[in-house]
Design a protein around this motif. Structure first.
Motif, mmCIF file in Angstrom:
data_model
loop_
_atom_site.group_PDB
_atom_site.id
_atom_site.type_symbol
_atom_site.label_atom_id
_atom_site.label_comp_id
_atom_site.label_asym_id
_atom_site.label_seq_id
_atom_site.Cartn_x
_atom_site.Cartn_y
_atom_site.Cartn_z
ATOM 1 N N THR A 1 -4.402 20.772 -18.299
ATOM 2 C CA THR A 1 -5.659 21.037 -17.614
ATOM 3 C C THR A 1 -6.350 19.708 -17.331
ATOM 4 O O THR A 1 -6.053 18.699 -17.960
ATOM 5 C CB THR A 1 -6.585 21.937 -18.455
ATOM 6 N N TRP A 2 -7.270 19.727 -16.374
ATOM 7 C CA TRP A 2 -7.987 18.512 -16.000
ATOM 8 C C TRP A 2 -9.485 18.785 -15.951
ATOM 9 O O TRP A 2 -9.918 19.920 -15.814
ATOM 10 C CB TRP A 2 -7.498 17.953 -14.675
ATOM 11 N N GLU A 3 -10.239 17.680 -16.050
ATOM 12 C CA GLU A 3 -11.694 17.774 -16.032
ATOM 13 C C GLU A 3 -12.264 16.477 -15.448
ATOM 14 O O GLU A 3 -11.796 15.392 -15.767
ATOM 15 C CB GLU A 3 -12.211 17.962 -17.455
ATOM 16 N N ILE A 4 -13.263 16.616 -14.592
ATOM 17 C CA ILE A 4 -13.978 15.449 -14.087
ATOM 18 C C ILE A 4 -14.869 14.947 -15.220
ATOM 19 O O ILE A 4 -15.680 15.699 -15.746
ATOM 20 C CB ILE A 4 -14.812 15.789 -12.839
ATOM 21 N N THR A 5 -14.704 13.674 -15.604
ATOM 22 C CA THR A 5 -15.450 13.143 -16.747
ATOM 23 C C THR A 5 -16.390 12.003 -16.370
ATOM 24 O O THR A 5 -17.153 11.544 -17.217
ATOM 25 C CB THR A 5 -14.486 12.636 -17.835
ATOM 26 N N GLY A 6 -16.346 11.534 -15.148
ATOM 27 C CA GLY A 6 -17.215 10.437 -14.722
ATOM 28 C C GLY A 6 -17.348 10.425 -13.225
ATOM 29 O O GLY A 6 -16.815 11.290 -12.528
ATOM 30 N N LYS A 7 -18.054 9.432 -12.712
ATOM 31 C CA LYS A 7 -18.278 9.333 -11.272
ATOM 32 C C LYS A 7 -16.966 9.248 -10.498
ATOM 33 O O LYS A 7 -16.825 9.818 -9.435
ATOM 34 C CB LYS A 7 -19.150 8.120 -10.960
ATOM 35 N N ARG A 8 -15.964 8.525 -11.057
ATOM 36 C CA ARG A 8 -14.670 8.368 -10.396
ATOM 37 C C ARG A 8 -13.509 8.669 -11.326
ATOM 38 O O ARG A 8 -12.386 8.277 -11.055
ATOM 39 C CB ARG A 8 -14.508 6.932 -9.866
ATOM 40 N N THR A 9 -13.753 9.356 -12.438
ATOM 41 C CA THR A 9 -12.680 9.562 -13.410
ATOM 42 C C THR A 9 -12.410 11.035 -13.687
ATOM 43 O O THR A 9 -13.313 11.861 -13.677
ATOM 44 C CB THR A 9 -12.976 8.864 -14.750
ATOM 45 N N VAL A 10 -11.138 11.296 -13.946
ATOM 46 C CA VAL A 10 -10.662 12.629 -14.319
ATOM 47 C C VAL A 10 -9.835 12.456 -15.588
ATOM 48 O O VAL A 10 -9.067 11.496 -15.707
ATOM 49 C CB VAL A 10 -9.788 13.234 -13.192
ATOM 50 N N LEU A 11 -9.992 13.367 -16.523
ATOM 51 C CA LEU A 11 -9.204 13.347 -17.755
ATOM 52 C C LEU A 11 -8.153 14.441 -17.675
ATOM 53 O O LEU A 11 -8.461 15.592 -17.364
ATOM 54 C CB LEU A 11 -10.099 13.575 -18.977
ATOM 55 N N LEU A 12 -6.897 14.059 -17.938
ATOM 56 C CA LEU A 12 -5.815 15.036 -18.020
ATOM 57 C C LEU A 12 -5.721 15.445 -19.487
ATOM 58 O O LEU A 12 -5.211 14.704 -20.320
ATOM 59 C CB LEU A 12 -4.492 14.427 -17.545
ATOM 60 N N HIS A 13 -6.264 16.627 -19.782
ATOM 61 C CA HIS A 13 -6.241 17.126 -21.159
ATOM 62 C C HIS A 13 -4.793 17.329 -21.601
ATOM 63 O O HIS A 13 -3.885 17.396 -20.794
ATOM 64 C CB HIS A 13 -7.012 18.451 -21.256
ATOM 65 N N ASP A 14 -4.585 17.465 -22.845
ATOM 66 C CA ASP A 14 -3.276 17.644 -23.478
ATOM 67 C C ASP A 14 -2.496 16.334 -23.549
ATOM 68 O O ASP A 14 -1.611 16.194 -24.379
ATOM 69 C CB ASP A 14 -2.410 18.717 -22.798
ATOM 70 N N TRP A 15 -2.775 15.379 -22.664
ATOM 71 C CA TRP A 15 -2.080 14.095 -22.684
ATOM 72 C C TRP A 15 -3.066 12.936 -22.837
ATOM 73 O O TRP A 15 -2.638 11.791 -22.965
ATOM 74 C CB TRP A 15 -1.262 13.904 -21.395
ATOM 75 N N ASP A 16 -4.348 13.204 -22.778
ATOM 76 C CA ASP A 16 -5.401 12.186 -22.860
ATOM 77 C C ASP A 16 -5.169 11.038 -21.871
ATOM 78 O O ASP A 16 -5.373 9.874 -22.197
ATOM 79 C CB ASP A 16 -5.554 11.640 -24.280
ATOM 80 N N GLU A 17 -4.732 11.383 -20.682
ATOM 81 C CA GLU A 17 -4.535 10.392 -19.620
ATOM 82 C C GLU A 17 -5.780 10.363 -18.749
ATOM 83 O O GLU A 17 -6.330 11.397 -18.410
ATOM 84 C CB GLU A 17 -3.337 10.760 -18.735
ATOM 85 N N GLU A 18 -6.193 9.145 -18.378
ATOM 86 C CA GLU A 18 -7.339 8.994 -17.491
ATOM 87 C C GLU A 18 -6.859 8.620 -16.101
ATOM 88 O O GLU A 18 -5.981 7.778 -15.945
ATOM 89 C CB GLU A 18 -8.285 7.919 -18.018
ATOM 90 N N ILE A 19 -7.459 9.280 -15.125
ATOM 91 C CA ILE A 19 -7.194 8.971 -13.720
ATOM 92 C C ILE A 19 -8.474 8.382 -13.161
ATOM 93 O O ILE A 19 -9.552 8.934 -13.370
ATOM 94 C CB ILE A 19 -6.800 10.245 -12.949
ATOM 95 N N ARG A 20 -8.339 7.267 -12.456
ATOM 96 C CA ARG A 20 -9.512 6.617 -11.867
ATOM 97 C C ARG A 20 -9.338 6.560 -10.356
ATOM 98 O O ARG A 20 -8.374 5.981 -9.860
ATOM 99 C CB ARG A 20 -9.687 5.215 -12.437
ATOM 100 N N PHE A 21 -10.278 7.178 -9.638
ATOM 101 C CA PHE A 21 -10.243 7.168 -8.180
ATOM 102 C C PHE A 21 -10.663 5.802 -7.659
ATOM 103 O O PHE A 21 -11.506 5.130 -8.255
ATOM 104 C CB PHE A 21 -11.162 8.254 -7.616
ATOM 105 N N SER A 22 -10.093 5.415 -6.530
ATOM 106 C CA SER A 22 -10.446 4.156 -5.892
ATOM 107 C C SER A 22 -11.920 4.184 -5.500
ATOM 108 O O SER A 22 -12.411 5.201 -5.012
ATOM 109 C CB SER A 22 -9.589 3.958 -4.634
ATOM 110 N N PRO A 23 -12.645 3.082 -5.689
ATOM 111 C CA PRO A 23 -14.060 3.073 -5.316
ATOM 112 C C PRO A 23 -14.272 3.102 -3.808
ATOM 113 O O PRO A 23 -15.353 3.468 -3.343
ATOM 114 C CB PRO A 23 -14.587 1.767 -5.911
ATOM 115 N N ASP A 24 -13.261 2.768 -3.027
ATOM 116 C CA ASP A 24 -13.399 2.706 -1.578
ATOM 117 C C ASP A 24 -12.749 3.870 -0.847
ATOM 118 O O ASP A 24 -12.964 4.047 0.339
ATOM 119 C CB ASP A 24 -12.784 1.403 -1.047
ATOM 120 N N ASN A 25 -11.930 4.666 -1.571
ATOM 121 C CA ASN A 25 -11.158 5.690 -0.881
ATOM 122 C C ASN A 25 -10.806 6.791 -1.879
ATOM 123 O O ASN A 25 -9.970 6.572 -2.748
ATOM 124 C CB ASN A 25 -9.890 5.052 -0.303
#
Length: 170
Positions: free
Chosen positions: A107-131
């Motif tokens: 499962t996933w959750e938006i955790t910040g202005k540009r970040t998403v957390l992939l639950h179960d694996w504790d992986e962070e995804i960071r969106f590009s600030p420009d795109n």
């Protein structure tokens, strides 16, 4: 007819006023034409054509939304990995690699202005600030881009278990 006498310095300022205003406005990011939207609001034409990109060098001011996340994302930088991640509206994600379907999921959750957390694996995804059509899986430095032609609703399984994009005639 009576004329008003103006001091020489004041006359110079009045005459130079339009030139100074032009020079000042050239250095700002404020729209100068009458059709431009108010400051901070994208014009309708710009908003419709590039909803996920900001002006060069300025970044995007708004936080990511579910709409930015949901979709099919492909790793075009490390093509030997054949990595694809699908994010669904019900906040689930599924990853394919090397032709193996659903190798990782959770499962996933938006955790910040540009970040998403992939639950179960504790992986962070960071969106590009420009795109917002590009993100990085931080711990692996994998860069993925959103597949605009293949929304999860447009995909179906072939008889051999692989996905295929439905072709739309138009």
């Amino acid at each position: 007819m009576k004329t008003m006498r103006v001091a020489p310095r004041a006359a110079a300022l009045v005459a130079a006023g339009p030139l100074i205003a032009t020079l000042v406005s050239c250095g700002s990011n404020t729209p100068t034409n009458a059709d431009a939207a108010p400051s901070g609001t994208p014009s309708p034409a710009r908003a419709a054509s590039t909803p996920a990109t900001g002006e060069a060098g300025r970044g995007i001011d708004r936080p990511i939304t579910e709409r930015d996340v949901v979709g099919v994302w492909n790793n075009h930088h490390d093509t030997e990995l054949h990595q694809q991640i699908r994010f669904t509206r019900d906040h689930e994600w599924h990853e394919d690699q090397h032709g193996t379907r659903n190798i990782y999921h959770g499962t996933w959750e938006i955790t910040g202005k540009r970040t998403v957390l992939l639950h179960d694996w504790d992986e962070e995804i960071r969106f590009s600030p420009d795109n917002y059509n590009e993100f990085t899986v931080v711990s692996f430095d994998h860069v993925l881009t959103k597949d605009k032609d293949a929304h999860p609703a447009c995909r179906r399984l072939r008889h051999d278990g692989h996905e295929q994009v439905n072709e739309s005639s138009g």
